[in-house]
Design an enzyme around this catalytic site. Structure first.
Site, mmCIF file in Angstrom:
data_model
loop_
_atom_site.group_PDB
_atom_site.id
_atom_site.type_symbol
_atom_site.label_atom_id
_atom_site.label_comp_id
_atom_site.label_asym_id
_atom_site.label_seq_id
_atom_site.Cartn_x
_atom_site.Cartn_y
_atom_site.Cartn_z
ATOM 1 N N TYR A 261 2.623 -4.306 -7.090
ATOM 2 C CA TYR A 261 2.743 -2.909 -6.870
ATOM 3 C C TYR A 261 2.335 -1.837 -7.843
ATOM 4 O O TYR A 261 1.474 -1.274 -8.256
ATOM 5 C CB TYR A 261 3.753 -2.320 -5.907
ATOM 6 N N ASP A 296 2.653 -2.772 2.155
ATOM 7 C CA ASP A 296 2.187 -1.599 3.042
ATOM 8 C C ASP A 296 1.492 -0.467 2.314
ATOM 9 O O ASP A 296 0.571 0.135 2.898
ATOM 10 C CB ASP A 296 3.552 -1.095 3.567
ATOM 11 N N LYS A 368 10.102 -5.452 6.403
ATOM 12 C CA LYS A 368 10.293 -4.055 6.206
ATOM 13 C C LYS A 368 9.276 -3.410 6.789
ATOM 14 O O LYS A 368 7.921 -3.472 6.492
ATOM 15 C CB LYS A 368 10.243 -3.760 4.702
#
Lengths: 514, 251
Positions: A261, A296, A368
């Protein structure tokens, strides 16, 4: 029982490919260290505090070690060598080295002596981590945790004292996890701020004292409610390992800690992040902190239908890295999100297919599940319905960590009442559909099953490509989130050094010991 | 807007002129008859008559959330409002490319960034990346633009430096984070830096983000502003027309 069928052989092939990808990078990780890793080691040995300008002592110390060209020896070696020569204790030795002006010299003391000098300090460091973990585990056992899906709410006032108040309110209203969003630029700070903070744009600084304040507020709310409330924070950026360490020490239960990320979304140098994520995950594994990943986010920059398989691919790779750092599957919260354009026909079916697929593949993992953000428009009434559909997928596919959608997304930081209404709606959907999935099965040849097959197949193909190209080149070519980053680009490369043959890091040795 | 006869409007609920509005808010009071009366008076103080407090629920330790309805006394005369709008013809992708080539005969160079500590590239990417937004391709896909997307957390001075290095015609600034007005501060600071260097007119300056509109952008010293729902095509048209107009004025 509602679930998609998957070929276990295909999953095994995906895992094997992800293992190859992670192993190739692990070779680099095992030969390097970073200023972030070394600052964490210094903190673990008790080096703490800041100078008159607010610069942490660990930064002064490690910067001097780096400037002397000794980063590759490890701060532990430099500290122990100085202790050996002067007879000082570890923190006085650290202060002398940090504030001193004499050039640092390469350690000349034999390695076994250095290890012996640090033996007790290493043991104390691990004992502190273990004590924090045991305290958390005992509280969880005593108060018990809510059933999954855990409702995860965010606070982000910028002021830790307001955060603590909002966190208490959210916990009282039924939240199981409270995350404090960090100030927007913290990921780019090459140090961890010190003390309680009351100013921050877009969120609140992650500091040891702020962690402590939030933990106290959550414990208080937990006692009142008779249920354990988890705390969560974020570590992507230039201080992954320090934040993991400070969080573990202050009773954090969950930490965002993605292997890629920071590279993709914060333009942190990839060598830096990949080395940092490993050491930080070793700490999380020891402390049994749930590690959340952030793939995500790919769907906020890439198209959620076309890029669905990149999320799955990244989940396999994040799992590969996590397993190499000793993280157990049951503490690996892989991330995915409800981000398909609601104007698309059957968007709900596509979302459900992906959610069932992820649940089926990663059945041990506390997955998640992230709410819609990209297609929230400011029409809060429509946004509330959008969030309810997201919650319905979460319920039907048994996601584990359910982030609560906010109808005011894209408008402002959630108001107290926004959180309340989101919890109320989510609780309604969960209650109303508790056994829904047990009553359903997919029709033969369903479009939903075909979609799941397609995404898995595409992930397998992409994993083969990443394996062939290596992760470094795949990221450089934009395989994830439509974002391209190069091995030499981004922030923080100057803080990476090859490990010397005599590199010393007794803390890592202990964390790696089986 | 013409100076025609006045047109006074009240909120339209079920009938013209009923002034019906709903309001939601939180007061730091636990639910009670007193809290309900407090909510009613709070709504009255906002100009609502015949207030109905239809929901009162605890949303915090000492906080209640309310939904109220009422007839607003207030009205607005829309004939007396002037809204600055970007006044350019609505052209298609192809038409914009043709227009630029005809009028300028060269590519327009753009630099774009999300400035200050703001790390959210979603807005600038939606406008600049080929991918675009809602099926409308981004500015990188136009043959008449050369685009440098600098990404997030770019400081104003380095944005100006990059604009110079690339001989840019236009600078696009995106601001997503708005806490305590930081988007306005960042925007204003850029305009002031350019003015101080005597370079304000050298670039077409555009400002965009979820809490930005054309009026705010003009107030801050930009040439145009773009809010939520803006398609890349709108931005492309404004850049093309503003630049052509300015180059004609300068020659």
């Amino acid at each position: 029982m509602l679930q998609v069928e998957v070929d276990d052989k295909t999953i095994a092939r995906c895992r094997a490919l992800a293992a190859e990808v992670a192993d190739e990078v692990q070779g680099f990780i095992d030969g390097h260290t970073t200023v972030g890793v070394e600052r964490t080691v210094a903190r673990a040995y008790g080096v703490d505090g800041v100078d008159d300008t607010g610069t942490p002592l660990v930064n002064l110390l490690v910067d001097r070690v780096r400037e002397a060209g000794l980063l590759g020896r490890g701060v532990a070696a430099v500290l122990a060598d100085h202790m050996h020569r002067t007879g000082l204790d570890v923190s006085t030795a650290a202060e002398e080295l940090a504030y001193g002006s004499a050039p640092l010299e390469a350690p000349s003391t034999p390695r076994p002596t250095l290890e012996e000098i640090l033996r007790q300090a290493t043991k104390s460091a691990l004992d502190r981590l273990d004590a924090a973990r045991d305290r958390r585990e005992a509280n969880k056992a005593r108060l018990s945790m809510g059933a999954t899906p855990w409702r995860y709410l965010i606070v982000a006032t910028g002021n830790i004292h307001d955060d603590a108040l909002q966190a208490g309110a959210a916990a009282a209203a039924g939240a199981d996890v409270i995350a404090v969003i960090r100030a927007t630029a913290q990921s780019l700070l090459d140090y961890v701020p010190h003390g309680a903070t009351t100013e921050g744009y877009g969120g609140t600084y992650a500091t040891q004292e702020n962690f402590r304040i939030l933990r106290a507020a959550l414990d208080e709310a937990g006692e009142t409610r008779g249920r354990y409330v988890m705390g969560c924070n974020y570590s992507s950026g230039l201080c992954m390992a320090e934040i993991a360490y400070l969080g573990a020490l202050e009773g954090l239960d969950m930490l965002l800690n993605d292997s890629m990320y920071g590279i993709l979304f914060r333009d942190i140098n990839m060598r830096r992040t990949l080395v940092d994520q490993y050491f930080s995950r070793r700490i999380l594994a020891r402390s049994r902190v749930i590690l959340n990943t952030g793939e995500d986010n790919y769907l906020t920059t890439a198209d959620a239908i076309e890029a669905a398989h990149t999320v799955l691919t990244s989940q396999f790779i994040n799992e590969g890295f996590a397993r190499r750092a000793g993280v157990r599957d049951r503490e690996l919260g892989l991330g995915h999100a409800y981000e398909i354009d609601p104007d698309v026909e059957d968007s709900f079916v596509l979302e459900l297919a992906q959610a069932l697929l992820v649940r089926r593949i990663f059945h041990e993992h506390p997955i998640k599940w992230m709410p819609p953000t990209k297609h929230k428009t400011g029409d809060i009434f429509q946004g509330h319905v959008h969030d309810a559909m997201f919650s319905l997928v979460g319920s039907m596919s048994h996601q584990s960590i359910q982030l609560l959608g906010m109808f005011s997304e894209a408008v402002h930081n959630p108001l107290m009442m926004d959180r309340y209404l989101s919890l109320k709606a989510t609780n309604y959907v969960m209650r109303a559909t508790q056994t829904l999935a047990q009553n359903l099965a997919l029709a033969p040849n369903s479009a939903l099953q075909k979609r799941a097959d397609q995404v898995l197949e595409e992930a397998l193909t992409l994993l083969q490509q990443v394996r062939d190209d290596t992760l470094w080149n795949a990221i450089a070519e934009g395989a994830f989130g439509d974002i391209k980053r190069t091995p030499e680009g981004g922030k923080g490369l100057h803080g990476v050094a090859p490990r010397h043959a005599d590199y010393l890091n007794p803390l890592l040795d202990a964390l790696e010991a089986p | 807007m013409s100076q025609a006869e006045s047109k006074v409007l009240r909120a339209y609920g079920d009938r013209q002129g009923d002034g019906m509005v709903q309001m939601t808010f939180t007061l730091e009071l636990a639910p009670s008859p007193l809290a309900k009366e407090a909510a009613r008076r709070f709504a009255q103080a906002h100009g609502l008559d015949e207030v109905l407090v239809v929901a009162m629920e605890a949303c915090g330790p000492e906080h209640s959330y309310f939904v109220v309805y009422g007839h607003s006394r207030h009205s607005v005369d829309v004939s007396r409002i002037e809204v600055p709008s970007v006044d350019v013809p609505d052209l298609s992708h192809k038409e914009i490319e043709q227009f630029v080539m005809q009028e300028l005969g060269r590519k327009i160079v753009l630099v774009g960034a999300c400035t200050g500590s703001d790390a959210h590239t979603v807005g600038i990417d939606a406008i600049l990346n080929i991918k675009g937004y809602k099926g409308d391709k981004g500015l990188e896909s136009y043959s008449c633009f050369q685009v440098f997307n600098l990404g997030a957390q770019v400081e104003n001075d380095s944005l100006i430096a990059r604009a110079h290095a690339n001989s840019a015609d236009a600078i696009l600034v995106s601001q997503v984070i708005t806490q305590r007005g930081c988007h306005k501060e960042n925007g204003r600071a850029l305009v002031e830096m350019l003015e101080a260097r005597g370079e304000r007119d050298r670039f077409v300056l555009l400002f965009g983000g979820p809490r930005i509109d054309h009026k705010l952008a003009l107030e801050l010293g930009f040439d145009a502003g773009f809010g939520p729902g803006t398609l890349p095509r709108h931005v492309a048209g404004v850049i093309a027309h503003t630049l052509v107009k300015r180059r004609k004025e300068q020659t």
